[in-house]
Design an enzyme around this catalytic site. Structure first.
Site, short mmCIF file in Angstrom:
data_model
loop_
_atom_site.label_atom_id
_atom_site.label_comp_id
_atom_site.label_asym_id
_atom_site.label_seq_id
_atom_site.Cartn_x
_atom_site.Cartn_y
_atom_site.Cartn_z
CB ALA A 157 -0.91 0.00 1.22
CD GLU A 185 0.70 -6.04 5.29
OE1 GLU A 185 0.07 -6.01 4.22
OE2 GLU A 185 1.47 -6.99 5.60
CD GLU A 197 -3.63 -7.72 2.16
OE1 GLU A 197 -4.43 -8.00 3.07
OE2 GLU A 197 -3.11 -6.61 2.04
CG ASN A 248 29.82 -5.37 17.30
OD1 ASN A 248 29.82 -6.04 16.29
ND2 ASN A 248 30.18 -5.87 18.47
N GLY A 293 -0.17 -5.25 0.43
CA GLY A 293 -1.33 -5.16 -0.45
C GLY A 293 -1.08 -5.74 -1.82
#
Length: 697
Positions: A92, A161, A141, A461, A138
């Protein structure tokens, strides 16, 4: 429009009739649709004005119009592709998230987006998603709503997400657990980790993995029903039953709580609730997903993590530049120098690693081999990286290097001797970088003939995991040198944080009072585990005692001594306990013994330590905030975003709080200052707030 497709046709991507100059239907800004002689339509997303495809309201609205066109004149099938070489769809458009502060508004927009994805899912003709490069969030999806998924060999698929304090919100929680093993599906969504094409094929996430030249044939086979797929299976149905979900969810919660406490990171816990409560009902799951996503999007955790995303993008943009060095010479094969050399070799540089001790070189090469074996997925890549890393006992590689990185111990005279030996043999246009963690560059440059070519590149590190590098300037460094240093960091996938030369720069200066206060508390008799818990409760990835062991107690002592001497402000006395451990050689993780005993790279902690108080947390965290404010006041760092990004990506400062400066503003500047004043009255002048707080009003 013709010029656009001439440009696309020159690419290596197979775009069906569009590759051959076919005339696209419609006049959409982001989508192009053309039908081939075999009746198969190719639908290509090439988002205007963007280097990568993302899904926003305009892109989805156009897709809805495209689907109307397809429904009116159905083709034999649809092949969905990206016109971007960078990948399929990166997810998205996160910029839209910032404006969605009201859950009700977010829900309404999500329902509209779901309607488009569902419409794609319901098309009466076969839809084939052809995936190359990144297919995330998305974008994945959208692919899940297609009937088939074909991956190019370089494809990487995932649901990141959770990194933004969210879970999938465009039907991913509904479709993925019914396509592949639900436990694997939940693991993907809970961790945010990507899977490569072959792994995706073995999971059943994609139906085929092919080279680019076979895309057209594979897509045609899918549309005509000739592509063999392995779908479903009894295990998916069993795990998705109510008892199966309940049992698995219990284990998931216990494992998730260890790494992501619900108070700090609610998204993974909300995802588990979704699947357990609604996983057997697709319609109920979809509505619950929308409501849950909207709540999370409006919550503090997600809003702060979205902010951190844009802070990261801001730092990343600082590495934009066209400098293209080929050869790097690293002086010093200790833990830092050897690991810097290995990281550069992994990213394609020809690297020579110099040290006077053959044993140090041998150990560095061995560490590099171990690192490459962990991060490499192909033997040829591991072999090639090792071939690019050359031990250089005589130091001859400096003559051909574009960049020389000095990483010898933090001893001023030693560093000056190194410079005196290497500067006369450096190429005219080469840059000299020092990995010093605390010494001002004004003290290092004294004997240089070309101080304008000196820059600080302070790595943290472990080099392979810490994303940030401080780019340290001084008043004689040229703008070109600094720009080239930042561009180099972009080449090795690191984030530059510009800071001015000063004792400890930004990160170590801010960390020192945090670490020293922990030593004071230890001397007061507070258990080490309780002190660490005080920081971990706040959201730090580890407490200051464990961190000191990780960094190395000798390094901690040196930095603390340097800053206590050079900074004109009260600081805690150096711990005698720390001095004693360093004198005995108990240096922390690297020696197997420090404040903790270390076994298998893990500190042995006792479990019955008292619970820390809120005041203990403030004693650790607020001096760190105060030092950040001092660095801003003194101009060591340009702005609050850089401070927040540096502390998050170099120290792991609780990302869900948005960074130290954002946390200070969220908590309230006056509240922080009042608490510092109270601590100063109780514990001493080291807590007296910096005058810079006045400038934050």
């Amino acid at each position: 429009m013709g010029k656009v497709w001439d440009f696309l046709a020159a690419r290596d991507l197979e775009l069906g009739p569009l590759s051959a100059g076919g005339q696209p239907a419609g006049t959409w800004r982001h989508w192009q649709l053309a039908r081939g002689d075999n009746g198969i339509a190719w639908l290509v997303l090439d988002k205007a004005g963007a280097s990568a495809n993302t899904l926003d309201e305009e892109v989805l609205s156009e897709l809805n119009d495209v689907l109307s066109h397809i429904e009116r004149e159905p083709p034999t099938g649809v092949v969905l592709r990206s016109g971007k070489k960078s990948g399929f769809i990166a997810g998205a458009y996160i910029g839209e998230f910032r404006s969605m502060t009201d859950p009700a508004t977010a829900e309404r927009r999500l329902r509209d987006a779901h309607a488009v994805i569902d419409r794609l899912d319901r098309l009466s003709v076969p839809i084939v998603a052809v995936i190359h490069g990144y297919c995330l969030g998305g974008g994945l999806e959208l692919a899940l709503a297609c009937d088939y998924r074909i991956a190019i060999e370089d494809a990487r698929l995932g649901f990141p997400e959770v990194m933004l304090g969210l879970h999938p919100g465009l039907g991913g929680t509904v479709r993925l657990p019914h396509l592949i093993n639900p436990l694997e599906a939940m693991t993907m969504m809970l961790t945010g980790r990507n899977v490569r094409a072959r792994r995706a094929k073995s999971l059943g996430l994609v139906d085929a993995v092919v080279p680019e030249r076979h895309v057209a044939a594979a897509a045609t086979a899918a549309v005509t029903g000739k592509l063999k797929t392995r779908r479903g299976g009894m295990l998916i149905g069993i795990i998705n039953t109510t008892p199966g979900r309940r049992l698995a969810a219990r284990r998931m919660r216990a494992q998730t709580a260890k790494k992501a406490p619900i108070a700090h990171y609610p998204a993974p816990h909300a995802l588990i609730d979704l699947w357990e409560n609604h996983g057997g009902d697709a319609s109920g799951m979809q509505q619950a997903e929308i409501a849950s996503f909207a709540r999370l999007l409006a919550g503090d955790t997600s809003r702060n993590l979205v902010r951190v995303f844009f802070v990261r993008e801001k730092l990343k943009s600082m590495s934009d530049g066209d400098w293209a060095p080929q050869r790097v010479h690293v002086v010093g094969a200790g833990a830092m120098g050897g690991d810097i050399a290995a990281w550069c070799a992994w990213h394609g540089f020809q690297v020579t690693l110099a040290d006077m001790k053959p044993e140090a070189l041998a150990q560095a090469i061995a560490r590099a081999a171990n690192l490459f074996a962990k991060i490499g997925h192909k033997r040829i890549d591991i072999r090639d990286a090792l071939d690019r890393l050359t031990p250089d006992i005589d130091g001859k590689g400096v003559r051909s290097a574009d960049l020389v990185i000095e990483a010898v111990p933090e001893i001023l005279d030693l560093k000056r001797k190194v410079y005196a030996a290497i500067e006369p043999t450096m190429r005219p246009g080469a840059i000299l970088a020092t990995n010093t963690s605390s010494i001002p560059l004004e003290e290092l440059r004294g004997s240089l003939q070309r101080p304008d070519r000196l820059v600080g590149l302070h790595f943290f590190n472990p080099v392979s995991r810490m994303q940030l590098v401080e780019v340290v300037s001084h008043d004689q460094a040229s703008a070109d040198t600094l720009a080239r240093a930042r561009a180099f960091l972009g080449r090795i996938d690191r984030l530059p944080a510009p800071v001015k030369s000063a004792p400890g720069f930004l990160v170590n200066r801010a960390l020192t009072p945090y670490m020293l206060e922990a030593m004071v508390m230890l001397a007061e008799g507070t258990r080490r585990e309780t002190i660490d818990a005080a920081a971990e409760t706040f959201g730090m990835p580890m407490g200051p005692i464990e961190l000191a062991d990780q960094v190395g107690l000798d390094i901690c002592l040196h930095v603390a001594e340097t800053l206590k001497t050079s900074l004109q402000r009260p600081m805690p006395d150096l711990s005698q306990m720390l001095r004693d451990k360093v004198e005995r050689g108990n240096l922390g993780r690297k020696s197997g013994n420090g404040f903790y005993v270390w076994k298998n790279d893990e500190p042995m902690k006792e479990r019955d330590a008292p619970v820390p108080s809120t005041e203990m947390t403030d004693r650790l965290i607020l001096p760190m905030l105060d030092m950040c404010v001092a660095c801003l006041r003194e101009g060591i760092v340009a702005d609050e975003d850089t401070v927040d990004g540096a502390m998050i990506f170099a120290t792991g400062f609780a990302p869900f709080r948005g960074g130290p400066m954002h946390y200070a503003r969220s908590r309230g500047v006056e509240d922080v200052r009042r608490e510092l004043e109270r601590l100063a009255q109780r514990y001493g002048e080291r807590f007296r707030p910096d005058p810079g707080w006045d400038q934050l009003k």
